[in-house]
Design an enzyme around this catalytic site. Structure first.
Site, short mmCIF file in Angstrom:
data_model
loop_
_atom_site.label_atom_id
_atom_site.label_comp_id
_atom_site.label_asym_id
_atom_site.label_seq_id
_atom_site.Cartn_x
_atom_site.Cartn_y
_atom_site.Cartn_z
N GLY A 126 27.50 -32.43 115.48
CA GLY A 126 27.33 -31.77 116.75
C GLY A 126 27.05 -30.28 116.66
CD GLU A 127 27.37 -25.93 112.23
OE1 GLU A 127 26.80 -24.93 111.75
OE2 GLU A 127 28.21 -26.63 111.59
NE ARG A 136 35.64 -21.65 138.98
CZ ARG A 136 35.41 -22.95 139.13
NH1 ARG A 136 35.85 -23.58 140.20
NH2 ARG A 136 34.76 -23.64 138.20
CE LYS A 195 40.28 -21.64 149.59
NZ LYS A 195 39.06 -22.22 149.01
CG ASP A 233 32.62 -19.80 148.71
OD1 ASP A 233 32.80 -18.66 148.20
OD2 ASP A 233 33.48 -20.69 148.66
CG ASP A 269 34.47 -26.96 140.97
OD1 ASP A 269 33.86 -27.98 140.58
OD2 ASP A 269 35.36 -26.42 140.29
N GLY A 309 35.76 -29.80 148.30
CA GLY A 309 36.88 -30.05 149.20
C GLY A 309 37.04 -29.00 150.29
#
Length: 313
Positions: A42-43, A99, A195, A221, A225, A228
């Site tokens: 995978g490298e 974030r 919220k 916004d 993600d 919700g």
């Protein structure tokens, strides 16, 4: 072109080729050639297949998960540095790990600062990004940062809708500054959703601050993600008497059951950019390309022109 001005070339990480091709087309040059060698474990190892000695190199890469995207960008920056590129600009339409911009509890990392350090250590001489999750992330860098606003491409689309009784909404307290900026430009009212979360991506309660009865609402916004928050906000506003609810989100992460939540919600439309590729199409999702904005700003940067005119608000 002046003999003192280096030529510019645009390259892309493998998961951002879809966007880089559009940027290169709008810029007016072909996308540079890069090959990727992958080992059985995978490298991987990127390789520029054309000379970049003494040139200005733009490397387009949105660093959404997995971490392979960030690692690929770092390797391409390092390769460009060792190939004697004069200027290396990391073009990151979506800046991953944004974030994690502060310690919100003990014994956690500040991921955004770590990414900034890694980009600088790899050899990036300039960063170009769009709608950071927190504006102060610019201060994590000791290199120039061009922080573009997606409002430049969203606002013309919003105006084309010709909505009456328009109200701009923020899905949380943290986005109120962005909502006020949109409302000032569009001369509209503002409402804010308050919220409380049980945990990341899990909302406990939501309340509405402001009046939406008889209004066409647009939520704004920087990212979506799991969907919700927006789905719950849209449903709440329709219950409160809103005529319609749309949402503008720059970065369409859309993880988990986000597509189902959006399609089953009261949202009329979700407008996003192509900073992150959609996993699948949806009749409720409208994509507005950020490629023309990046191509134009990249040309301005290359020719040492001011980019302040690209900031509508």
């Amino acid at each position: 072109m002046s003999h003192l001005e280096p030529e510019a070339k645009i390259f892309a990480c493998s998961q951002s080729v879809y966007l880089a091709e559009k940027i290169a087309k709008d810029y007016g040059i072909p996308l540079g050639k890069v090959t990727m060698s992958t080992y059985s474990d995978g490298e991987f190892q990127p390789s520029y297949e054309e000379s970049i000695r003494g040139l200005r190199v733009f490397i387009v890469c949105s660093t959404f998960p997995s971490a392979d995207n960030l690692m690929e960008l770092l390797l391409m920056i390092d390769a460009a540095k060792r190939a004697s590129a004069r200027h290396i600009t990391a073009v990151m339409p979506y800046f991953g790990w944004a974030r994690q911009d502060r310690k919100d509890k003990p014994r956690v990392p500040i991921g955004a600062k770590l990414v900034a350090n890694l980009l600088t250590a790899a050899g990036a001489t300039r960063i170009m990004t769009m709608d950071l999750h927190a504006d102060q992330i610019q201060g994590f860098f000791e290199k120039p940062v061009d922080h573009l606003f997606a409002s430049t491409i969203f606002l013309p689309y919003v105006e084309s809708l010709n909505l009456e009784n328009l109200t701009i909404a923020s899905p949380d307290m943290g986005g109120s500054k962005r909502a006020y900026a949109y409302s000032k430009f569009l001369e509209s009212d503002v409402v804010i959703c308050y919220k409380q979360r049980k945990a990341a991506n899990v909302i406990d309660t939501m309340e509405l601050i402001g009046e939406v009865k008889g209004r066409n609402v647009i939520l704004v916004d920087d990212m979506i993600d799991t969907g919700g928050t927006l789905a719950k906000a849209a449903d709440l506003m329709i219950e409160k008497g809103a005529l319609s609810v749309r949402a503008i989100c720059t970065h369409a992460i859309l993880s988990g059951g986000a597509y189902e939540k959006i399609e089953n919600s009261k949202l009329t439309e979700l407008i996003v950019t192509d900073s992150i590729p959609l996993k699948r199409e949806s009749k409720k999702i409208k994509v507005v390309s950020c490629a023309p904005l990046f191509a134009e700003v990249m040309q301005m940067v290359h020719h040492n022109n001011s980019i302040s005119g690209k900031f509508i608000m």
